[in-house]
Design a protein around this motif. Structure first.
Motif, PDB file in Angstrom:
ATOM      1  N   LEU A 173      28.878  -8.663 -11.618  1.00  0.00           N
ATOM      2  CA  LEU A 173      28.251  -8.941 -12.912  1.00  0.00           C
ATOM      3  C   LEU A 173      27.135  -9.967 -12.757  1.00  0.00           C
ATOM      4  O   LEU A 173      26.108  -9.899 -13.438  1.00  0.00           O
ATOM      5  CB  LEU A 173      29.296  -9.456 -13.902  1.00  0.00           C
ATOM      6  CG  LEU A 173      30.367  -8.460 -14.358  1.00  0.00           C
ATOM      7  CD1 LEU A 173      31.374  -9.157 -15.257  1.00  0.00           C
ATOM      8  CD2 LEU A 173      29.737  -7.282 -15.098  1.00  0.00           C
ATOM      9  N   GLU A 174      27.341 -10.924 -11.847  1.00  0.00           N
ATOM     10  CA  GLU A 174      26.326 -11.941 -11.614  1.00  0.00           C
ATOM     11  C   GLU A 174      25.045 -11.312 -11.083  1.00  0.00           C
ATOM     12  O   GLU A 174      23.937 -11.621 -11.555  1.00  0.00           O
ATOM     13  CB  GLU A 174      26.849 -12.988 -10.627  1.00  0.00           C
ATOM     14  CG  GLU A 174      25.858 -14.117 -10.389  1.00  0.00           C
ATOM     15  CD  GLU A 174      26.373 -15.136  -9.382  1.00  0.00           C
ATOM     16  OE1 GLU A 174      25.671 -16.149  -9.170  1.00  0.00           O
ATOM     17  OE2 GLU A 174      27.457 -14.921  -8.799  1.00  0.00           O
ATOM     18  N   LEU A 175      25.169 -10.414 -10.113  1.00  0.00           N
ATOM     19  CA  LEU A 175      23.991  -9.749  -9.555  1.00  0.00           C
ATOM     20  C   LEU A 175      23.318  -8.877 -10.605  1.00  0.00           C
ATOM     21  O   LEU A 175      22.086  -8.825 -10.696  1.00  0.00           O
ATOM     22  CB  LEU A 175      24.389  -8.931  -8.334  1.00  0.00           C
ATOM     23  CG  LEU A 175      23.245  -8.196  -7.620  1.00  0.00           C
ATOM     24  CD1 LEU A 175      22.180  -9.187  -7.150  1.00  0.00           C
ATOM     25  CD2 LEU A 175      23.778  -7.383  -6.445  1.00  0.00           C
ATOM     26  N   LYS A 176      24.120  -8.193 -11.399  1.00  0.00           N
ATOM     27  CA  LYS A 176      23.569  -7.361 -12.488  1.00  0.00           C
ATOM     28  C   LYS A 176      22.685  -8.203 -13.402  1.00  0.00           C
ATOM     29  O   LYS A 176      21.553  -7.812 -13.732  1.00  0.00           O
ATOM     30  CB  LYS A 176      24.709  -6.725 -13.284  1.00  0.00           C
ATOM     31  CG  LYS A 176      24.255  -5.974 -14.540  1.00  0.00           C
ATOM     32  CD  LYS A 176      25.436  -5.479 -15.348  1.00  0.00           C
ATOM     33  CE  LYS A 176      26.123  -6.569 -16.131  1.00  0.00           C
ATOM     34  NZ  LYS A 176      25.316  -7.065 -17.283  1.00  0.00           N
ATOM     35  N   ASP A 177      23.206  -9.341 -13.816  1.00  0.00           N
ATOM     36  CA  ASP A 177      22.459 -10.199 -14.740  1.00  0.00           C
ATOM     37  C   ASP A 177      21.223 -10.808 -14.082  1.00  0.00           C
ATOM     38  O   ASP A 177      20.179 -10.967 -14.724  1.00  0.00           O
ATOM     39  CB  ASP A 177      23.362 -11.317 -15.262  1.00  0.00           C
ATOM     40  CG  ASP A 177      24.428 -10.799 -16.220  1.00  0.00           C
ATOM     41  OD1 ASP A 177      24.294  -9.648 -16.691  1.00  0.00           O
ATOM     42  OD2 ASP A 177      25.393 -11.534 -16.496  1.00  0.00           O
ATOM     43  N   LYS A 178      21.307 -11.136 -12.798  1.00  0.00           N
ATOM     44  CA  LYS A 178      20.163 -11.743 -12.106  1.00  0.00           C
ATOM     45  C   LYS A 178      19.047 -10.719 -11.885  1.00  0.00           C
ATOM     46  O   LYS A 178      17.859 -11.054 -11.941  1.00  0.00           O
ATOM     47  CB  LYS A 178      20.613 -12.365 -10.783  1.00  0.00           C
ATOM     48  CG  LYS A 178      21.418 -13.654 -10.978  1.00  0.00           C
ATOM     49  CD  LYS A 178      21.745 -14.325  -9.673  1.00  0.00           C
ATOM     50  CE  LYS A 178      22.545 -15.619  -9.909  1.00  0.00           C
ATOM     51  NZ  LYS A 178      21.769 -16.647 -10.624  1.00  0.00           N
ATOM     52  N   ILE A 179      19.417  -9.466 -11.628  1.00  0.00           N
ATOM     53  CA  ILE A 179      18.400  -8.411 -11.509  1.00  0.00           C
ATOM     54  C   ILE A 179      17.700  -8.219 -12.853  1.00  0.00           C
ATOM     55  O   ILE A 179      16.467  -8.116 -12.923  1.00  0.00           O
ATOM     56  CB  ILE A 179      19.033  -7.084 -11.032  1.00  0.00           C
ATOM     57  CG1 ILE A 179      19.509  -7.211  -9.582  1.00  0.00           C
ATOM     58  CG2 ILE A 179      18.028  -5.936 -11.138  1.00  0.00           C
ATOM     59  CD1 ILE A 179      20.304  -6.021  -9.076  1.00  0.00           C
ATOM     60  N   ARG A 180      18.492  -8.195 -13.934  1.00  0.00           N
ATOM     61  CA  ARG A 180      17.910  -8.052 -15.268  1.00  0.00           C
ATOM     62  C   ARG A 180      16.963  -9.221 -15.570  1.00  0.00           C
ATOM     63  O   ARG A 180      15.866  -9.025 -16.112  1.00  0.00           O
ATOM     64  CB  ARG A 180      19.018  -7.978 -16.318  1.00  0.00           C
ATOM     65  CG  ARG A 180      18.525  -8.055 -17.771  1.00  0.00           C
ATOM     66  CD  ARG A 180      17.556  -6.905 -18.089  1.00  0.00           C
ATOM     67  NE  ARG A 180      17.057  -6.968 -19.438  1.00  0.00           N
ATOM     68  CZ  ARG A 180      17.663  -6.443 -20.503  1.00  0.00           C
ATOM     69  NH1 ARG A 180      18.815  -5.820 -20.366  1.00  0.00           N
ATOM     70  NH2 ARG A 180      17.109  -6.529 -21.684  1.00  0.00           N
ATOM     71  N   LYS A 181      17.374 -10.426 -15.231  1.00  0.00           N
ATOM     72  CA  LYS A 181      16.526 -11.594 -15.493  1.00  0.00           C
ATOM     73  C   LYS A 181      15.227 -11.506 -14.710  1.00  0.00           C
ATOM     74  O   LYS A 181      14.145 -11.863 -15.206  1.00  0.00           O
ATOM     75  CB  LYS A 181      17.284 -12.866 -15.133  1.00  0.00           C
ATOM     76  CG  LYS A 181      16.523 -14.146 -15.454  1.00  0.00           C
ATOM     77  CD  LYS A 181      17.351 -15.375 -15.094  1.00  0.00           C
ATOM     78  CE  LYS A 181      16.570 -16.661 -15.409  1.00  0.00           C
ATOM     79  NZ  LYS A 181      17.356 -17.872 -15.059  1.00  0.00           N
ATOM     80  N   ASP A 182      15.300 -10.978 -13.495  1.00  0.00           N
ATOM     81  CA  ASP A 182      14.125 -10.904 -12.634  1.00  0.00           C
ATOM     82  C   ASP A 182      13.124  -9.856 -13.113  1.00  0.00           C
ATOM     83  O   ASP A 182      11.913 -10.111 -13.126  1.00  0.00           O
ATOM     84  CB  ASP A 182      14.545 -10.587 -11.195  1.00  0.00           C
ATOM     85  CG  ASP A 182      13.387 -10.697 -10.218  1.00  0.00           C
ATOM     86  OD1 ASP A 182      13.149 -11.813  -9.728  1.00  0.00           O
ATOM     87  OD2 ASP A 182      12.722  -9.679  -9.960  1.00  0.00           O
ATOM     88  N   ILE A 183      13.606  -8.694 -13.530  1.00  0.00           N
ATOM     89  CA  ILE A 183      12.662  -7.622 -13.905  1.00  0.00           C
ATOM     90  C   ILE A 183      12.368  -7.599 -15.404  1.00  0.00           C
ATOM     91  O   ILE A 183      11.425  -6.929 -15.836  1.00  0.00           O
ATOM     92  CB  ILE A 183      13.160  -6.236 -13.442  1.00  0.00           C
ATOM     93  CG1 ILE A 183      14.446  -5.833 -14.172  1.00  0.00           C
ATOM     94  CG2 ILE A 183      13.380  -6.213 -11.943  1.00  0.00           C
ATOM     95  CD1 ILE A 183      14.947  -4.449 -13.787  1.00  0.00           C
TER      96      ILE A 183
END
Length: 683
Positions: free
Chosen positions: A470-480
């Motif tokens: 979930l952390e990676l999911k949210d960080k990818i969303r924040k980045d793009i």
């Protein structure tokens, strides 16, 4: 009556004219195999392993409808996901009626309580709607509903040019989990739910309601759906075991510990122990990210629980037997009984869950034996068909089923996929550049720059990014962000799963970043999905208490010494099941094509499983690429290659190629003497 000819006739006449195409041999083979099992075989259980696209739903339903009609019995069809439930009820069954295979027999869609509204909830909360006019509009729509389902209410509102219900409005209207029967006789939601037990010809339900009904019957509680219809079909069967766990586990929530504090009064020792447990639950629930959602109870937790149990027994003057078990009696006997089970580490396994409320959950260590018992009880009064595209992961499927499912007497049939991985899937397994680490910030940029960006620039269709974290999911969303490469970006959590699925399907070039809920039961055909990015191999969390139990149990059933190597082999097989589900999101139709990209360089690391995984892909017909240099060329030529493959496939799967047709006949004198009323009383 010649059942074989009747089934072949249904496909060659009814099905072919409806779809305006020749029926596929493989689909008819499934139907004949199912009919042979239903009419000829003394066995009670059948496993069907058939990939997506082969037409297994109609292949199973057509002979099942014929069998149940002749036997004067019913069908309970259970799925794992709402999406498939809706597809069966709203698409497949109406299509079968238009084909004149299914008549006017009663059919019900049995979902969880929260999917239906209650009139009393509307009447008691009119003032909570945004405006008085909105309350009137919803009230008028409610009057026109028959089932009480949200989607029915939304359709009535839509037909009247009104907005569909918001999540806030539905929270007001829906039947609550602890809400009992409605006082009104004309409440659509409650009335429709009451019809589930009135023997409809076909009940389309989910795994959990089927399992919970069986558990309820054991506990002398009224059931939800019919578990003795004569025929039970369990679709998405690879998830049936996990859904049994969800139903069988018990729990103590933070609300229970608040009750304990209430009983504490002046007992400071009791109050202190309860407070310590509450603090631990709250702390873990606020832990947004982590490798696992099930946390082992530590020594301190068990000490506090032991104090709570001891002090509650004193407070309520409970009697205990020689084993320390509580003799029921008193206001908090259930709490004490639950704590006793949590502390009984010989017979129960427990954990603190942090992803769905603040609670301690526990389940018997005999859960796999109980699961076997459930299947055996169901098969004693029904024929059962388990079906899935990913039931097994080894080369010896029947032995795997015998060991893992604990069943020895069954029919097993498997069918080849109509798809061509070589022509439909560009599989990219990069050799370097993607290190899986606990520091998710380090993973984001390589995934975005080396994978997502070039894919977005080379394909037109939608992109699904599946993350185990979930952390990676949210960080990818924040980045793009909300838009990337001129594409809308959606992320799991923005909306409920159904709404998010609809948005992604409508916007055929969007990006969806998601996790567990979209790995199975999520079906998007055509250009709306042309790329699936899997951020890491989905190995189960090693320290998860239930996974530890599962791996140890599988070792025992497979007669493997529980060494670290053997435990890893079991975890590897669990990972393969999960991986195959994720990969299966891309190709849902013979005309689909696109790219699968796994951003996990461990596949080429110094380990045995990397080489095994590469062989696994090659054995399934994939061509492995290490970069995206040939992707544009693949996408440009895919349609022509697929067209040639479909022509060849249809030629080889023509109904005229059907061989070894089983002899299946029926006469009224053969009708089963099964008396459902007698069985229900007996149970």
């Amino acid at each position: 009556m010649d059942i074989s000819n009747q089934i072949i006739g249904s496909f060659s006449q009814n099905v072919s004219s409806f779809y305006n195409s020749n029926p596929r041999k493989s689909q008819v083979e499934i139907a004949l195999d199912v009919a042979n099992f239903l009419f000829n075989s003394p066995k009670r259980i059948m496993f069907i392993e058939a990939p997506v696209g082969i037409g297994k739903t109609l292949g199973v339903l057509i002979p099942s409808i014929l069998y149940s009609r002749l036997q004067r019995s019913q069908i309970t069809y259970a799925t794992a996901t709402k999406n498939l439930q809706d597809q069966i009820f709203d698409s497949d069954l109406p299509d079968l009626k238009r084909m004149q295979i299914l008549g006017d027999e009663k059919k019900v869609l049995a979902m969880g309580k929260e999917n239906y509204f209650c009139i009393v909830n509307y009447q008691n909360n009119r003032e909570k709607f945004k405006t008085s006019q909105r309350a009137v509009d919803i009230g008028m729509a409610i009057d026109k509903c028959y089932t009480g389902l949200r989607k029915e209410l939304d359709q009535v509102l839509k037909n009247a040019s009104k907005e569909e219900t918001t999540d806030h409005e539905w929270d007001i209207l829906k039947i609550k989990s602890d809400q009992r029967k409605c006082k009104l006789n004309y409440c659509p939601g409650h009335e429709y739910r009451n019809s589930f037990q009135k023997h409809p010809f076909i009940t389309v339900t989910n795994h959990s309601q089927l399992i919970q009904t069986r558990i309820n019957i054991d506990n002398k509680i009224p059931g939800i759906v019919s578990v003795y219809p004569g025929l039970v079909i369990i679709d998405e069967a690879h998830l049936f075991n996990d859904n049994y766990l969800s139903c069988a586990q018990e729990q103590l929530s933070i609300e229970d510990f608040k009750k304990i504090s209430h009983f504490a009064k002046d007992n400071l020792r009791l109050k202190k122990a309860a407070t310590q447990i509450k603090k631990k639950l709250i702390k873990l629930s606020k832990q947004k990210y982590g490798l696992q959602t099930r946390h082992t109870l530590v020594y301190e937790d068990r000490v506090n629980l032991s104090i709570i149990r001891e002090e509650l027994i004193k407070e309520e003057s409970f009697d205990t037997n020689r084993n320390g078990e509580v003799n029921v009696g008193g206001q908090v006997d259930e709490l004490v009984g639950s704590i006793y089970k949590i502390l009984d580490t010989n017979n129960y396994i427990s954990w603190i869950t942090s992803d769905n409320g603040e609670k301690i959950q526990f389940v018997t260590k005999n859960i796999f034996d109980d699961f076997e018992k459930l299947i055996k009880e169901l098969s004693a009064y029904n024929k059962i068909i388990f079906m899935s595209g990913t039931l097994t992961s080894t080369n010896n499927s029947e032995e795997e089923i015998k060991s893992i499912w604990g069943i020895s007497n069954f029919e097993y049939k498997s069918y080849e996929s109509p798809f061509s991985p070589e022509n439909q899937i560009y599989l990219c397994l990069p050799k370097e550049g993607f290190k899986v680490t606990r520091n998710k910030d380090r993973m984001v940029q390589p995934i975005v720059i080396n994978c997502i960006q070039p894919i977005c620039r080379q394909i037109k269709g939608g992109v699904l990014i599946l993350s185990n974290s979930l952390e990676l999911k949210d960080k990818i969303r924040k980045d793009i962000g909300n838009t990337y490469e001129n594409r809308n970006v959606f992320s799991q959590g923005d909306d409920n799963v159904n709404e998010l699925s609809k948005k992604f399907k409508r916007d055929k070039s969007s990006i969806l970043i998601a996790s567990g809920s979209f790995k199975t039961g999520f079906s998007v055909k055509g250009e709306a999905l042309q790329a699936v990015v899997i951020t890491s191999l989905p190995f189960p969390v090693k320290d998860d208490p239930f996974i530890e139990l599962k791996v140890s149990e599988y070792c025992k059933r497979l007669k493997m010494t529980p060494t670290e190597d053997n435990k890893f082999k079991i975890s590897y097989d669990i990972m393969l099941h999960d991986l195959e589900q994720s990969i299966g999101r891309l190709i849902r139709d013979m005309g689909d094509y696109g790219v699968i990209y796994i951003t996990d360089s461990r596949i080429y690391g110094r380990n045995n499983y990397g080489a095994n995984l590469q062989r696994w892909f090659l054995d399934k017909g994939y061509v492995i690429h290490n970069n995206l240099m040939e992707l544009s060329n693949f996408m440009a030529n895919a349609k022509n290659k697929i067209h040639r493959h479909i022509q060849q496939y249809n030629k080889e799967n023509n109904l005229n190629k059907l061989k070894n047709i089983p002899q299946i006949t029926y006469s009224p004198s053969n009708r089963s003497k099964l008396n459902r009323t007698f069985i229900l009383k007996k149970k």
